[in-house]
Design a protein around this motif. Structure first.
Motif, mmCIF file in Angstrom:
data_model
loop_
_atom_site.group_PDB
_atom_site.id
_atom_site.type_symbol
_atom_site.label_atom_id
_atom_site.label_comp_id
_atom_site.label_asym_id
_atom_site.label_seq_id
_atom_site.Cartn_x
_atom_site.Cartn_y
_atom_site.Cartn_z
ATOM 1 N N TRP A 47 17.928 35.428 30.694
ATOM 2 C CA TRP A 47 17.287 37.175 29.493
ATOM 3 C C TRP A 47 15.544 37.399 31.103
ATOM 4 C CZ3 TRP A 47 20.440 38.047 26.706
ATOM 5 C CH2 TRP A 47 21.255 36.187 26.449
ATOM 6 N N TYR A 52 20.753 44.663 32.344
ATOM 7 C CA TYR A 52 21.558 45.626 32.020
ATOM 8 C C TYR A 52 21.690 46.173 31.028
ATOM 9 C CZ TYR A 52 24.668 41.751 30.250
ATOM 10 O OH TYR A 52 25.346 41.028 29.675
ATOM 11 N N ARG A 56 23.125 41.767 25.308
ATOM 12 C CA ARG A 56 22.897 41.090 24.562
ATOM 13 C C ARG A 56 23.385 39.505 23.954
ATOM 14 N NH1 ARG A 56 22.169 43.790 19.865
ATOM 15 N NH2 ARG A 56 22.404 45.678 20.170
ATOM 16 N N ASP A 58 25.853 37.021 22.800
ATOM 17 C CA ASP A 58 27.263 37.184 21.912
ATOM 18 C C ASP A 58 27.155 35.474 20.536
ATOM 19 O OD1 ASP A 58 28.097 35.426 23.696
ATOM 20 O OD2 ASP A 58 29.524 36.335 24.522
ATOM 21 N N LEU A 144 24.445 29.291 34.597
ATOM 22 C CA LEU A 144 25.099 31.252 35.041
ATOM 23 C C LEU A 144 24.012 32.028 36.099
ATOM 24 C CD1 LEU A 144 26.403 31.781 32.310
ATOM 25 C CD2 LEU A 144 28.092 31.268 34.543
ATOM 26 N N ASN A 148 26.993 35.945 42.250
ATOM 27 C CA ASN A 148 28.069 35.894 43.063
ATOM 28 C C ASN A 148 28.109 37.680 43.601
ATOM 29 O OD1 ASN A 148 30.701 36.313 43.973
ATOM 30 N ND2 ASN A 148 31.723 37.249 42.595
ATOM 31 N N PRO A 150 30.584 39.376 46.243
ATOM 32 C CA PRO A 150 31.667 39.358 47.217
ATOM 33 C C PRO A 150 30.988 40.339 48.474
ATOM 34 C CG PRO A 150 31.537 39.993 44.374
ATOM 35 C CD PRO A 150 31.020 40.486 45.077
ATOM 36 N N GLY A 184 34.052 45.313 38.320
ATOM 37 C CA GLY A 184 33.699 43.725 37.154
ATOM 38 C C GLY A 184 34.373 44.078 36.340
ATOM 39 N N THR A 185 35.139 43.245 35.654
ATOM 40 C CA THR A 185 35.042 43.486 33.238
ATOM 41 C C THR A 185 35.260 42.203 33.356
ATOM 42 O OG1 THR A 185 37.725 43.205 34.278
ATOM 43 C CG2 THR A 185 36.677 45.447 33.935
ATOM 44 N N SER A 188 29.585 40.476 31.296
ATOM 45 C CA SER A 188 28.576 41.825 31.608
ATOM 46 C C SER A 188 28.543 43.190 31.767
ATOM 47 C CB SER A 188 28.089 41.751 32.791
ATOM 48 O OG SER A 188 27.354 40.137 32.556
ATOM 49 N N ALA A 189 30.145 43.073 32.074
ATOM 50 C CA ALA A 189 30.126 44.834 32.619
ATOM 51 C C ALA A 189 30.665 45.212 30.902
ATOM 52 C CB ALA A 189 31.711 44.705 33.667
ATOM 53 N N THR A 209 41.029 41.534 36.710
ATOM 54 C CA THR A 209 41.920 41.037 35.836
ATOM 55 C C THR A 209 40.786 41.702 34.116
ATOM 56 O OG1 THR A 209 41.219 38.715 37.392
ATOM 57 C CG2 THR A 209 43.117 38.274 35.081
ATOM 58 N N THR A 376 29.691 41.211 38.694
ATOM 59 C CA THR A 376 30.989 40.326 39.679
ATOM 60 C C THR A 376 30.766 39.356 39.288
ATOM 61 O OG1 THR A 376 29.582 40.672 41.423
ATOM 62 C CG2 THR A 376 31.392 41.820 41.782
ATOM 63 N N GLY A 377 29.962 37.981 38.183
ATOM 64 C CA GLY A 377 29.695 37.911 37.949
ATOM 65 C C GLY A 377 28.430 36.789 38.593
ATOM 66 N N PHE A 378 29.119 35.261 38.976
ATOM 67 C CA PHE A 378 28.822 34.521 39.134
ATOM 68 C C PHE A 378 28.643 32.821 39.915
ATOM 69 C CE2 PHE A 378 26.162 36.077 35.555
ATOM 70 C CZ PHE A 378 25.272 36.227 35.575
ATOM 71 N N ASN A 495 36.923 31.786 40.762
ATOM 72 C CA ASN A 495 36.235 32.936 40.633
ATOM 73 C C ASN A 495 35.540 33.401 42.262
ATOM 74 O OD1 ASN A 495 33.482 31.709 39.794
ATOM 75 N ND2 ASN A 495 32.403 33.430 39.587
HETATM 76 O O1 N01 Z 1 31.324 37.678 34.975
HETATM 77 P P1 N01 Z 1 32.380 37.068 34.861
HETATM 78 P P2 N01 Z 1 29.609 38.231 33.578
HETATM 79 N N1 N01 Z 1 36.701 41.731 43.876
HETATM 80 O O2 N01 Z 1 32.963 36.210 36.059
HETATM 81 C C1 N01 Z 1 34.797 40.477 39.140
HETATM 82 C C2 N01 Z 1 27.811 34.823 30.245
HETATM 83 N N2 N01 Z 1 27.483 36.396 29.905
HETATM 84 O O3 N01 Z 1 28.509 38.245 34.418
HETATM 85 O O4 N01 Z 1 38.148 37.780 36.755
HETATM 86 C C3 N01 Z 1 36.588 42.268 42.501
HETATM 87 O O5 N01 Z 1 32.675 37.249 33.589
HETATM 88 C C4 N01 Z 1 35.944 38.951 38.575
HETATM 89 O O6 N01 Z 1 37.048 40.099 38.455
HETATM 90 P P3 N01 Z 1 38.769 38.420 37.877
HETATM 91 C C5 N01 Z 1 29.368 34.597 30.048
HETATM 92 O O7 N01 Z 1 29.343 33.186 30.046
HETATM 93 C C6 N01 Z 1 27.131 36.432 28.366
HETATM 94 O O8 N01 Z 1 30.362 39.272 33.330
HETATM 95 O O9 N01 Z 1 37.565 36.598 39.318
HETATM 96 N N3 N01 Z 1 36.472 41.795 41.548
HETATM 97 C C7 N01 Z 1 35.860 39.658 37.254
HETATM 98 O O10 N01 Z 1 35.705 40.599 36.108
HETATM 99 C C8 N01 Z 1 29.969 34.624 30.969
HETATM 100 O O11 N01 Z 1 31.310 34.361 30.849
HETATM 101 C C9 N01 Z 1 26.796 37.158 27.918
HETATM 102 O O12 N01 Z 1 39.168 38.802 39.072
HETATM 103 C C10 N01 Z 1 36.000 40.669 41.209
HETATM 104 C C11 N01 Z 1 34.224 39.691 36.803
HETATM 105 O O13 N01 Z 1 34.285 40.908 38.224
HETATM 106 C C12 N01 Z 1 29.677 34.886 31.840
HETATM 107 O O14 N01 Z 1 28.075 35.010 31.824
HETATM 108 C C13 N01 Z 1 26.482 37.732 28.245
HETATM 109 C C14 N01 Z 1 35.855 40.474 42.771
HETATM 110 C C15 N01 Z 1 33.006 38.936 36.673
HETATM 111 O O15 N01 Z 1 33.248 38.333 35.306
HETATM 112 C C16 N01 Z 1 29.239 35.591 33.751
HETATM 113 O O16 N01 Z 1 29.602 36.609 32.708
HETATM 114 C C17 N01 Z 1 27.322 38.305 29.707
HETATM 115 C C18 N01 Z 1 36.113 40.516 43.647
HETATM 116 N N4 N01 Z 1 35.566 39.588 44.888
HETATM 117 C C19 N01 Z 1 27.779 37.541 31.028
HETATM 118 N N5 N01 Z 1 34.268 38.754 41.959
HETATM 119 C C20 N01 Z 1 26.093 36.945 25.980
HETATM 120 O O17 N01 Z 1 26.046 36.271 25.794
HETATM 121 C C21 N01 Z 1 34.340 38.895 40.415
HETATM 122 N N6 N01 Z 1 35.131 40.072 40.403
HETATM 123 C C22 N01 Z 1 26.286 38.443 25.969
#
Ligand code: N01
Length: 533
Positions: A47, A52, A56, A58, A144, A148, A150, A184-185, A188-189, A209, A376-378, A495
């Motif tokens: 936190w 970003y 918040r 979920d 998390l 990550n 890329p 990324g979608t 977070s996105a 995806t 792009t996540g973690f 991922n």
């Molecule tokens: O990360 P993600 P996040 N080229 O890994 C894409 C928690 N969280 O930070 O699905 C292109 O979900 C990747 O694509 P794909 C929650 O547990 C909680 O959004 O691998 N794209 C995907 O679309 C969550 O699940 C809260 O094909 C690339 C995106 O980047 C976790 O954290 C809020 C790529 C990554 O999505 C992670 O969420 C936010 C590449 N080389 C997060 N590499 C709340 O409590 C990755 N991607 C609200």
């Protein structure tokens, strides 16, 4: 710079997020000299870093909060059903001050290495500033927390504003009149896109995806609901933790396969309107049975089709895998955002990003942008541990031991790494549960275990290799009974190309809790004490 004086403690905790600060309080109360080493300049963990726009929780805040102190849970008031990041950070700061924890947190000290010294059975930790010696080492580093990033061709050449959701600057970022790209979608996105779209002149969303997302229907805290829950808080918490994912579910028992389809659709509609993440737990067989999962998935797919006006965009936003296979998202106006003229969805599965230039991205065409946001996540579940140089018995490196996939006993202990505990480590419900009660469960367990060792004159604890192997077989056997294993997700390392593909969360909070209690009842079965060096 390391100075020459090694500072000694009974226990060192790494990370000052929700897990670390509670662990500090518990060990301090046990009478152990304990500190936290924290990379950031303040408390908060996830936190603190994930600031970003739109960040918040979920899980409803009345559930995503500490329960260890009745006065705290009664006195703290959340302003919304799902609290935003600043309010959660304020809460963590409040807890830190309320229990006077700050004095034992060393900020801006990133742990570089942790080595087990077999002769003295102690851990030697080196940070960017100091050297420490400790009997116990507790990693409260989160699931998390390592971004990550890329290796996009030419990323280093980008001269615009480069941001990453998971390391967002503390200063406010505005995008008025700018051309913005989001890669990324995931969650977070999905949370940030609707807000960025209100400011940017053009927003380009680069999607590999699509994800399922349920509307949060967030709002101000309903005072009646709050009063009701606070009137029976401990009972409410207990009830929730008896559900498979440890969060309030609507109807954990009912099965889609045994219910009339009109009734199912009416219930799914109600869950869509009110349940958020609970949509997934609304029927027990959504996680278990492919056909039932398809019913729930189709319900959401139809919602996307109804919401997004352009059929091509709607089709691109529609996932074709099992709902829940990737972590479900909860949003505020995500799909609606794609009806805006300034928002464009780019399919990078079909046309991958070829190159990033000084002021543009190349995929199916060239997109000129002022700001590039990586969502792009973690390096999930293991990254925070494998990115530290940790070595155990015989100098075995954790990174090498986990090369073929992480293994842990109960998500708490690792063979060959004595007196080292992980809070919500791989092999525990962690990310497939409400993290807050899961953190408290682990911190309480670790503290009780250390107390038991003190009372029974044990100095060193470690998991046996056989207990660890058997545990991970069980984790996978359970996962194989569900829909979780056949989707590419960060749950199984898919991922990140170079990561071992292993499914790591334990599915099923109540079963896990029972097994954890049995281990204690049988004098920490599966752990070895005071093994001869
Ligand atoms: O990360 P993600 P996040 N080229 O890994 C894409 C928690 N969280 O930070 O699905 C292109 O979900 C990747 O694509 P794909 C929650 O547990 C909680 O959004 O691998 N794209 C995907 O679309 C969550 O699940 C809260 O094909 C690339 C995106 O980047 C976790 O954290 C809020 C790529 C990554 O999505 C992670 O969420 C936010 C590449 N080389 C997060 N590499 C709340 O409590 C990755 N991607 C609200």
């Amino acid at each position: 710079m390391t100075d020459n004086v090694t500072k000694e403690f009974d226990a060192i905790i790494i990370g000052a997020g929700f897990a670390g600060i509670y662990q500090l309080l518990k060990l301090r109360r046990l009478g152990l000299s304990t500190i936290i080493l924290e990379k950031a300049d303040q408390v908060g963990g996830t936190w603190h870093w994930n600031r970003y726009p739109g960040a918040r929780c979920d899980i409803p805040s009345l559930e995503y909060s500490y329960q260890f102190d009745e006065d705290l849970q009664q006195e703290w008031n959340w302003s919304e059903k799902y609290s935003a990041q600043p309010e959660i950070l304020e809460y963590i700061n409040h807890v830190t001050e309320r229990f006077d924890l700050k004095e034992d947190i060393r900020f801006e000290e990133e742990v570089i290495s942790a080595n087990f010294n077999e002769e003295g059975s102690t851990w030697i930790l080196e940070t960017s500033k100091n050297k420490y010696k400790s009997t116990f080492c507790i990693f409260a580093t989160g699931c998390l927390s390592v971004p990550n990033k890329p290796d996009f061709e030419g990323l280093e050449n980008f001269r615009g504003n480069l941001l990453q959701t998971s390391t967002w600057p503390q200063e406010e970022q505005r995008f008025d009149g700018q051309k913005v790209a989001v890669i990324g979608t995931g969650s977070s996105a999905i949370q940030s896109i609707p807000i960025i779209a209100e400011q940017a002149s053009e927003l380009y969303v680069f999607q590999r995806t699509p994800n399922y997302s349920i509307p949060s229907n967030n709002g101000l805290m309903d005072k009646e609901v709050e009063k009701d829950i606070k009137g029976r808080y401990s009972e409410f918490r207990k009830e929730n933790y008896q559900n498979g994912f440890g969060i309030a579910a609507i109807s954990d028992e009912a099965l889609i396969s045994e219910t009339d389809i009109d009734e199912v659709n009416a219930q799914l509609e109600e869950n869509w309107q009110n349940a958020g993440l609970g949509f997934f737990g609304g029927y027990a067989d959504v996680a278990l049975d492919k056909d039932s999962n398809d019913v729930a998935a189709n319900f959401v797919r139809n919602k996307i089709k109804e919401t997004v006006k352009d059929p091509v965009t709607a089709a691109l936003l529609t996932p074709d895998y099992h709902i829940g296979g990737k972590r479900l998202c909860v949003d505020t106006g995500y799909f609606e955002t794609f009806n805006k003229d300034n928002v464009h969805l780019i399919n990078i599965k079909e046309n991958p990003i070829r190159q990033i230039n000084e002021d543009s991205l190349e995929a199916d065409r060239i997109y000129e942008v002022d700001t590039l946001i990586l969502a792009t996540g973690f390096d999930a579940m293991t990254g925070a541990l494998t990115n530290i140089d940790i070595s155990g018995r015989d100098g075995i490196k954790l990174k090498d031991q986990w090369e073929g996939g992480a293994k842990s006993y109960l998500g708490l202990g690792i063979a060959n790494f004595p007196n080292l505990f992980t809070v919500t480590g791989p092999g525990s419900p962690s990310v497939l549960s409400n993290m807050m009660p899961s953190i408290e469960q682990h911190v309480n367990w670790i503290t009780d275990c250390i107390q038991w060792m003190m009372e029974n004159e044990k100095k060193v604890i470690e998991s046996s290799k056989s207990a660890e192997d058997e545990w991970m077989v069980l984790v996978n056997e359970i996962a194989d009974m569900t829909i979780f294993t056949d989707t590419k997700s960060w749950y199984n390392g898919s991922n990140i190309d170079e990561k071992a593909k292993a499914f790591l969360p334990f599915i099923g909070v109540p079963v896990y809790t029972e097994m954890l209690e049995n281990v204690v009842a049988e004098d920490y079965k599966g752990f070895i004490f005071d093994k001869a060096n």
